[in-house]
Design an enzyme around this catalytic site. Structure first.
Site, short mmCIF file in Angstrom:
data_model
loop_
_atom_site.label_atom_id
_atom_site.label_comp_id
_atom_site.label_asym_id
_atom_site.label_seq_id
_atom_site.Cartn_x
_atom_site.Cartn_y
_atom_site.Cartn_z
CB CYS A 40 0.49 1.91 4.08
SG CYS A 40 -1.21 1.36 4.04
CB CYS A 86 -0.92 -0.08 1.22
SG CYS A 86 -1.57 1.48 1.81
#
Ligand code: ZN
Length: 143
Positions: free
Chosen positions: A70, A67
């Protein structure tokens, strides 16, 4: 598997301290007694012990290695551990390795940030946010 403790270098005096991921008190430096940043990792097995039973508020970062957002928010989340040392625990949970936590805390999109106090989610925020916004998020619940 998440480790039960990790080495944290004291920001005040540089002493290396072994800090448990779960404890009844707050970690402080063995040498100078300064509060230490409490940055931990949890998974399905340890989430209750590390997060829900924590005596200090916990900022939980639900993330995954694939991600991109993230990875952007991760260093900001980690800085919160230093900024709020002695008042906040920061716990990172890899949702790929922790499907039960991801399901229980509705991590449909990540990063999802949770603020947990006394075993309850008191606040949540989804998406990569700038540091000022994350500081505001934490300071709403942590004095
Ligand atoms: Zn120290």
């Amino acid at each position: 598997m998440a480790s039960d403790s990790q080495i944290v270098t004291c920001p005040s005096c540089g002493t290396k301290n072994r800090v448990p991921v779960a404890a009844s008190g707050k970690p402080s430096c063995a040498s100078c007694k300064a509060p230490l940043p409490w940055l931990t990792i949890a998974d399905d097995r340890s989430f209750a012990k590390v997060v829900l039973e924590s005596k200090v508020p916990v900022l939980v970062d639900l993330w995954a290695p694939w991600c991109g957002p993230c990875r952007m928010v991760s260093p900001i989340v980690e800085r919160m551990a230093a900024q709020y040392a002695g008042r906040l625990k920061v716990t990172k949970v890899n949702v790929d390795e922790s499907p039960a936590v991801a399901r229980d805390y509705d991590a449909m999109s990540i990063p999802t940030l949770l603020l947990v106090k006394g075993g309850k989610v008191v606040d949540r925020m989804v998406g990569a946010v700038p540091e000022t916004q994350l500081t505001q998020f934490v300071s709403r619940s942590v004095t």
